[in-house]
Motif scaffolding. Sequence first.
Motif, PDB file in Angstrom:
ATOM      1  N   PRO A 117      57.179  39.359  99.722  1.00  9.44           N
ATOM      2  CA  PRO A 117      57.295  40.603 100.494  1.00  9.44           C
ATOM      3  C   PRO A 117      58.123  41.660  99.767  1.00  9.44           C
ATOM      4  CG  PRO A 117      57.909  38.667 101.804  1.00  9.44           C
ATOM      5  CD  PRO A 117      57.889  38.248 100.369  1.00  9.44           C
ATOM      6  N   LEU A 118      57.592  42.870  99.732  1.00 14.41           N
ATOM      7  CA  LEU A 118      58.298  44.042  99.215  1.00 14.41           C
ATOM      8  C   LEU A 118      58.362  45.064 100.341  1.00 14.41           C
ATOM      9  CD1 LEU A 118      56.531  44.468  95.756  1.00 14.41           C
ATOM     10  CD2 LEU A 118      58.959  44.032  96.042  1.00 14.41           C
ATOM     11  N   ILE A 119      59.552  45.374 100.779  1.00  8.96           N
ATOM     12  CA  ILE A 119      59.737  46.339 101.863  1.00  8.96           C
ATOM     13  C   ILE A 119      60.253  47.639 101.261  1.00  8.96           C
ATOM     14  CG2 ILE A 119      60.748  46.762 104.123  1.00  8.96           C
ATOM     15  CD1 ILE A 119      59.050  44.209 103.952  1.00  8.96           C
ATOM     16  N   ILE A 120      59.508  48.730 101.452  1.00 13.44           N
ATOM     17  CA  ILE A 120      59.914  50.018 100.897  1.00 13.44           C
ATOM     18  C   ILE A 120      60.605  50.839 101.981  1.00 13.44           C
ATOM     19  CG2 ILE A 120      59.138  52.158  99.819  1.00 13.44           C
ATOM     20  CD1 ILE A 120      56.766  50.665  98.713  1.00 13.44           C
ATOM     21  N   HIS A 121      61.832  51.229 101.713  1.00 11.93           N
ATOM     22  CA  HIS A 121      62.592  52.049 102.656  1.00 11.93           C
ATOM     23  C   HIS A 121      62.529  53.509 102.215  1.00 11.93           C
ATOM     24  CE1 HIS A 121      64.496  48.867 105.091  1.00 11.93           C
ATOM     25  NE2 HIS A 121      64.282  48.140 104.022  1.00 11.93           N
ATOM     26  N   PRO A 122      62.204  54.410 103.120  1.00 14.28           N
ATOM     27  CA  PRO A 122      62.029  55.816 102.742  1.00 14.28           C
ATOM     28  C   PRO A 122      63.321  56.533 102.384  1.00 14.28           C
ATOM     29  CG  PRO A 122      61.821  55.554 105.119  1.00 14.28           C
ATOM     30  CD  PRO A 122      61.899  54.168 104.547  1.00 14.28           C
TER      31      PRO A 122
END
Length: 324
Positions: A117-122
Amino acid sequence: MNWQPALDPVPAPAPGRGRPFLWLGVKLLALVVLLTLMLCLRLSGQLRGYLYGVFREMARAQVMLSTRHWLTLSSPHFIVRYQPEDAGSARLVLKTAERFYEPVFRDFPVAPSGKIPLIIHPSRESLNAAFGWPASESAMGVYWAGVIRILSPADWVEAKDPAQVEEIFVSAGPVAHELTHLVVDYQARGNVPRWFTEGLAQYEEYKLTGFRFSAVPEDLSDRPPYSFTAMDRDFDRLPDQNLAYRQSFSAVEYLVAVYGEKSLHTILTKLGQGWDMERALQAVTGLDLEGFTTAWRQWAGQNQTPQNPRVAGKSNFEAGIAVR
């Protein structure tokens, strides 16, 4: 690598359904995690590693559950969750992750179950809020419990040309660093000192991108080093973070220079078997932690590494890549 995402973005499911069951599941998960951690303190190293692996997979599943309403991109080895404003960044992050996957996993041959999992935070605020950190934290990437979280390149890359944005993100972004943290965690089964995983992540990042600390004086012989025990216990609270990161990197460089890269994997294998760090170091170097510190410091005083001109005057920590 001319790789393209295998799937179009998957729209988020309609929110609001089954929330009572969701919160019940989260509470039960928290209880199980707490009991698991309590048991880990009392059990043998190998069994503790096994239970940590169970905890890590549960924590990873919880993150995927909590981000189920986010948009999704998928590739052969990764699954990316992101917000609508980061559609372009999501493809860049995924492409970069696939680019580094093969060399990192070739250097650290482990096999996490399922896609990573790769979670991109804005925004930094969003990333910090995920861990309850204060607004002053400036990390651009974080690995924890099987999940990599990345600050959107749109938040920090100032270039506008897509090719230039990609070049900057690949060379100065946190993907290689965080992916190394992940493989080290899996290989050591969670039993790894903080200074060692930080040193390994910097070493692999430098091998793949050429990026390294450059604001820190290279000569470590004229300053008292932190003890490696303190580096493991209080890494994030040490007053000189630049020194802590540089010292971690230098210690790994010393191991490679004197004992070869194989020594790193021998240590990780021993840690994965439940050995403590001092015993693992002794198996490779014949030195206890005090002797290792003395030998490393002598080596560091005699071997100065030239700075990388691409990032001169700006350290990882100052750039916000003081990742955890």
